[in-house]
Design an enzyme around this catalytic site. Structure first.
Site, PDB file in Angstrom:
ATOM      1  CG  HIS A  78     -24.153  37.304  98.025  1.00 23.99           C
ATOM      2  ND1 HIS A  78     -24.133  38.257  96.868  1.00 23.99           N
ATOM      3  CD2 HIS A  78     -24.430  37.981  99.140  1.00 23.99           C
ATOM      4  CE1 HIS A  78     -24.663  39.360  97.843  1.00 23.99           C
ATOM      5  NE2 HIS A  78     -25.018  39.172  98.896  1.00 23.99           N
ATOM      6  CE  LYS A 119      -0.474  46.956  82.663  1.00 22.67           C
ATOM      7  NZ  LYS A 119      -0.194  46.878  81.176  1.00 22.67           N
ATOM      8  CE  LYS A 141      18.448  46.089  82.458  1.00 22.17           C
ATOM      9  NZ  LYS A 141      17.647  47.179  82.942  1.00 22.17           N
ATOM     10  CB  VAL A 185      -3.862  48.173  74.777  1.00 21.87           C
ATOM     11  CG1 VAL A 185      -3.745  47.580  76.042  1.00 21.87           C
ATOM     12  CG2 VAL A 185      -4.888  47.496  74.062  1.00 21.87           C
ATOM     13  CB  ALA A 218       3.341  39.015  78.120  1.00 21.06           C
ATOM     14  CB  ILE A 257       1.683  54.746  66.494  1.00 24.64           C
ATOM     15  CG1 ILE A 257       3.228  55.310  66.628  1.00 24.64           C
ATOM     16  CG2 ILE A 257       0.700  55.848  65.990  1.00 24.64           C
ATOM     17  CD1 ILE A 257       3.394  56.572  65.635  1.00 24.64           C
ATOM     18  CB  CYS A 294       6.946  41.052  79.178  1.00 26.09           C
ATOM     19  SG  CYS A 294       5.775  40.869  80.602  1.00 26.09           S
TER      20      CYS A 294
HETATM   21  C1  LIG Z   1       4.138  49.547  77.246  1.00 30.77           C
HETATM   22  C2  LIG Z   1       3.714  48.220  77.041  1.00 30.77           C
HETATM   23  C3  LIG Z   1       2.805  47.527  77.871  1.00 30.77           C
HETATM   24  C4  LIG Z   1       2.469  46.287  77.702  1.00 30.77           C
HETATM   25  N1  LIG Z   1       1.750  45.562  78.626  1.00 30.77           N
HETATM   26  C5  LIG Z   1       1.424  44.322  78.496  1.00 30.77           C
HETATM   27  C6  LIG Z   1       0.416  43.832  79.539  1.00 30.77           C
HETATM   28  O1  LIG Z   1      -0.094  44.269  80.551  1.00 30.77           O
HETATM   29  N2  LIG Z   1       0.058  42.414  79.097  1.00 30.77           N
HETATM   30  C7  LIG Z   1       0.553  41.892  77.811  1.00 30.77           C
HETATM   31  O2  LIG Z   1       0.129  40.592  77.865  1.00 30.77           O
HETATM   32  N3  LIG Z   1       1.465  42.332  77.013  1.00 30.77           N
HETATM   33  C8  LIG Z   1       1.824  43.514  77.199  1.00 30.77           C
HETATM   34  N4  LIG Z   1       2.555  44.183  76.477  1.00 30.77           N
HETATM   35  C9  LIG Z   1       3.118  43.306  75.500  1.00 30.77           C
HETATM   36  C10 LIG Z   1       4.067  42.587  75.719  1.00 30.77           C
HETATM   37  O3  LIG Z   1       5.056  43.011  76.547  1.00 30.77           O
HETATM   38  C11 LIG Z   1       5.084  41.553  74.411  1.00 30.77           C
HETATM   39  O4  LIG Z   1       3.894  41.137  73.916  1.00 30.77           O
HETATM   40  C12 LIG Z   1       5.810  40.480  75.018  1.00 30.77           C
HETATM   41  O5  LIG Z   1       6.963  41.340  75.536  1.00 30.77           O
HETATM   42  C13 LIG Z   1       6.255  39.931  73.915  1.00 30.77           C
HETATM   43  O6  LIG Z   1       7.282  39.029  74.324  1.00 30.77           O
HETATM   44  P1  LIG Z   1       8.503  38.339  73.222  1.00 30.77           P
HETATM   45  O7  LIG Z   1       9.510  37.537  73.900  1.00 30.77           O
HETATM   46  O8  LIG Z   1       7.704  37.900  71.888  1.00 30.77           O
HETATM   47  O9  LIG Z   1       9.425  39.586  72.966  1.00 30.77           O
HETATM   48  P2  LIG Z   1      10.066  40.590  73.717  1.00 30.77           P
HETATM   49  O10 LIG Z   1       9.624  40.765  75.314  1.00 30.77           O
HETATM   50  O11 LIG Z   1      10.228  41.742  72.870  1.00 30.77           O
HETATM   51  O12 LIG Z   1      11.546  40.019  74.078  1.00 30.77           O
HETATM   52  C14 LIG Z   1      12.332  39.749  73.081  1.00 30.77           C
HETATM   53  C15 LIG Z   1      13.909  39.455  73.438  1.00 30.77           C
HETATM   54  O13 LIG Z   1      14.772  39.421  72.383  1.00 30.77           O
HETATM   55  C16 LIG Z   1      15.831  40.106  72.447  1.00 30.77           C
HETATM   56  N5  LIG Z   1      16.603  40.049  71.207  1.00 30.77           N
HETATM   57  C17 LIG Z   1      16.155  40.735  70.158  1.00 30.77           C
HETATM   58  N6  LIG Z   1      17.016  40.370  68.947  1.00 30.77           N
HETATM   59  C18 LIG Z   1      18.105  39.659  69.485  1.00 30.77           C
HETATM   60  C19 LIG Z   1      19.198  38.986  68.837  1.00 30.77           C
HETATM   61  N7  LIG Z   1      19.280  39.314  67.566  1.00 30.77           N
HETATM   62  N8  LIG Z   1      19.740  38.296  69.759  1.00 30.77           N
HETATM   63  C20 LIG Z   1      19.544  37.931  71.106  1.00 30.77           C
HETATM   64  N9  LIG Z   1      18.528  38.765  71.524  1.00 30.77           N
HETATM   65  C21 LIG Z   1      17.572  39.352  70.943  1.00 30.77           C
HETATM   66  C22 LIG Z   1      15.175  41.357  73.212  1.00 30.77           C
HETATM   67  O14 LIG Z   1      16.533  41.972  73.541  1.00 30.77           O
HETATM   68  C23 LIG Z   1      14.374  41.031  74.013  1.00 30.77           C
HETATM   69  O15 LIG Z   1      14.833  40.639  75.330  1.00 30.77           O
HETATM   70  C24 LIG Z   1       2.889  45.359  76.637  1.00 30.77           C
HETATM   71  C25 LIG Z   1       3.934  46.005  75.625  1.00 30.77           C
HETATM   72  C26 LIG Z   1       4.312  47.491  75.955  1.00 30.77           C
HETATM   73  C27 LIG Z   1       5.404  47.977  75.000  1.00 30.77           C
END
Ligand SMILES: Cc1cc2nc3c(=O)[nH]c(=O)nc-3n(C[C@H](O)[C@H](O)[C@H](O)COP(=O)(O)OP(=O)(O)OC[C@H]3O[C@@H](n4cnc5c(N)ncnc54)[C@H](O)[C@@H]3O)c2cc1C
Length: 455
Positions: free
Chosen positions: A442, A48, A34, A186, A318, A269, A39
């Site tokens: 204030h 959140k 999706k 976190v 994110a 973890i 995030c």
């Molecule tokens: C429970 C939880 C709470 C969090 N809360 C926060 C927060 O409050 N604030 C914050 O800043 N961060 C938070 N984070 C961290 C944040 O969600 C991630 O740092 C962020 O989503 C990373 O973004 P990204 O685009 O690198 O990867 P992702 O969000 O993992 O997105 C990567 C995308 O690539 C797609 N993909 C993977 N492989 C392939 C492929 N071969 N071909 C096509 N598509 C592919 C996946 O389907 C996915 O949609 C949280 C994480 C978790 C697990």
């Protein structure tokens, strides 16, 4: 015009695609699941939304108690464990709305979105497997933004699918009576706060001597005390050595021999990068669980291949992912831009909130900096006293010789919003004296920042 492929449509990938399109590139974004990634679908936004509901319930409970002694029990009946699915429905609606918004933005920017899995044929060819077909696209450059997933090392791997991880926890249909959380980082702390606020008996196991090991020690202690007061049991300095399924739940055996039983277990973890499906060997790139090694300023991996977001291992947040996506896209399109990891704010959305930017005092000292710490407490803040939210403080860290700010930690109500005052100050390389010149309204919690600067 450059022809660019972005693999992954999360907080790193979709802003990278939008940035590249705005700079005149022809962009194809490949997403196998999706849009919005972890995030929007199973991370920041779900957690959140649920935390907000839990905190509002606590506020309502406090207000009822203020008006009528002993009425909290009635308030408790207002929220029963069955209501979990109602607050989940609100959360799912929020995620859906935001995901749709991204689809709209990409369409408006002229980005071609392909629903499928991307992998490398070579540096200028990407294979896309969709539900209907498999094709190879040629391009001038690629941005890898495939993110991360929950890490499941032994001994928990055998229970994968039976115990929750930091994504599947949001699919939980019924709240358990008790939950053991492995990991006091976190996500572990946010989930402990959420579940305990909803009446679940929570225990947390953290192998480091304290929770939130990467944040300021006093801030972590404040949260530890607040959650302990609300009934969360912590086991720090020990690891979960064994995890077993029992007739009515799970049993964890800790490294010191203690045993914990709980109806459900959450393994929080850490994360492991999604790179195995990319066939990086076809472009001569190696990686570890923590990611690929990019230039930390330009995000270049090699030649016209860039990476952004969790896959770089720089900071698993994110907004860090989004900035990295924009920097990678800009550099790939020939417009130089630099990423500054040290300027990214961090927030823990617990009650009390914790937020930080730049260095903690301990980190500054470890870097050999001679620093000064100035602190003010919410106990002396007018708005905090008026609203009975006096738990918390502001700590500013500056270089002793120049007064230049190098970091700040905020604990308490609105900390995740207030930290941006300090992010701006750090970005502008302000000194404490310059911060003192700013007038704060204030009564506000932000006045504590001015108060700390004046200490
Ligand atoms: C429970 C939880 C709470 C969090 N809360 C926060 C927060 O409050 N604030 C914050 O800043 N961060 C938070 N984070 C961290 C944040 O969600 C991630 O740092 C962020 O989503 C990373 O973004 P990204 O685009 O690198 O990867 P992702 O969000 O993992 O997105 C990567 C995308 O690539 C797609 N993909 C993977 N492989 C392939 C492929 N071969 N071909 C096509 N598509 C592919 C996946 O389907 C996915 O949609 C949280 C994480 C978790 C697990």
């Amino acid at each position: 015009m450059k022809n660019i492929i972005v693999i992954g449509g999360g907080p790193a990938g979709y802003p990278a695609a939008l940035k590249a399109a705005s700079l005149g590139a022809q962009v194809t974004l490949i997403e196998k699941n999706k849009l919005g990634g972890v995030c929007l679908n199973c991370g920041c936004i779900p957690s959140k939304s649920l935390l907000d509901a839990a905190h509002r319930f606590q506020t309502a409970r406090g207000l009822v108690g203020l008006c009528q002694e002993g009425a909290q029990e009635a308030a408790d009946r207002l929220f029963s464990l069955r209501d979990w699915n109602k607050i989940r429905a609100r959360q799912q609606a929020a995620s859906r709305k935001l995901v749709q918004g991204i689809g709209f933005l990409l369409k408006k920017a002229g980005v071609t979105v392909l629903e499928g899995e991307g992998s490398f044929v070579d540096e200028t060819h990407v294979r896309v497997k969709t539900a209907e077909k498999e094709e190879v696209l040629s391009c001038d450059g690629v941005i890898i933004a495939t993110g991360s997933e929950a890490f499941f090392p032994p001994p928990f791997d055998v229970l994968k699918g039976q115990i929750y991880d930091n994504s599947t926890i949001f699919n939980m249909e019924q709240l358990p009576e008790s939950l053991a959380i492995i990991g006091g980082g976190v996500i572990g702390c946010e989930m402990a706060d959420l579940m305990s606020a909803l009446g679940v008996a929570v225990s947390v196991v953290e192998m480091q001597p304290r929770i939130l090991p990467t944040e300021d020690e006093t801030a972590a202690r404040t949260l530890f005390q607040a959650l302990s007061k609300r009934g969360v049991t912590f086991y720090t300095g020990v690891s979960a050595a064994k995890a077993e399924k029992t007739a009515d739940g799970f049993k964890l055996t800790l490294s010191d021999g203690k045993e914990i039983t709980a109806q459900a277990v959450l393994a929080a973890i850490g994360r492991s990068v999604n790179l195995s499906s990319l066939q990086l060997e076809n472009i001569g790139v190696t990686y570890t669980r923590k990611g690929v090694q990019v230039n930390p300023k330009t995000l270049q991996l090699k030649n016209n291949i860039y990476a952004a977001g969790d896959v770089t291992g720089l900071l698993l947040l994110a907004h860090a992912a989004t900035r990295q996506g924009e920097v990678a896209a800009s550099n790939l399109c020939g417009f130089e831009m630099q990423y500054h990891n040290e300027q990214i704010p961090r927030a823990v959305y617990t009650s009390p909130e914790i937020a930080a930017v730049g260095l903690t005092r301990a980190q500054a000292q470890a870097q050999g900096l001679n620093v000064r710490a100035q602190k003010s407490f919410f106990l002396a803040n007018g708005r905090a006293v008026a609203q009975e939210q006096t738990e918390g403080y502001v700590e500013l860290i500056s270089e002793e010789s120049t007064g230049r700010l190098v970091g700040a930690t905020l604990v308490g109500a609105n900390a995740a919003e207030l930290i941006h005052v300090m992010a701006v100050a750090l970005n502008a390389q302000l000194t404490v004296s310059q911060l003192k010149e700013v007038v704060f309204a204030h009564p506000t919690f932000a006045e504590s920042i001015a108060e700390a600067a004046n200490r």
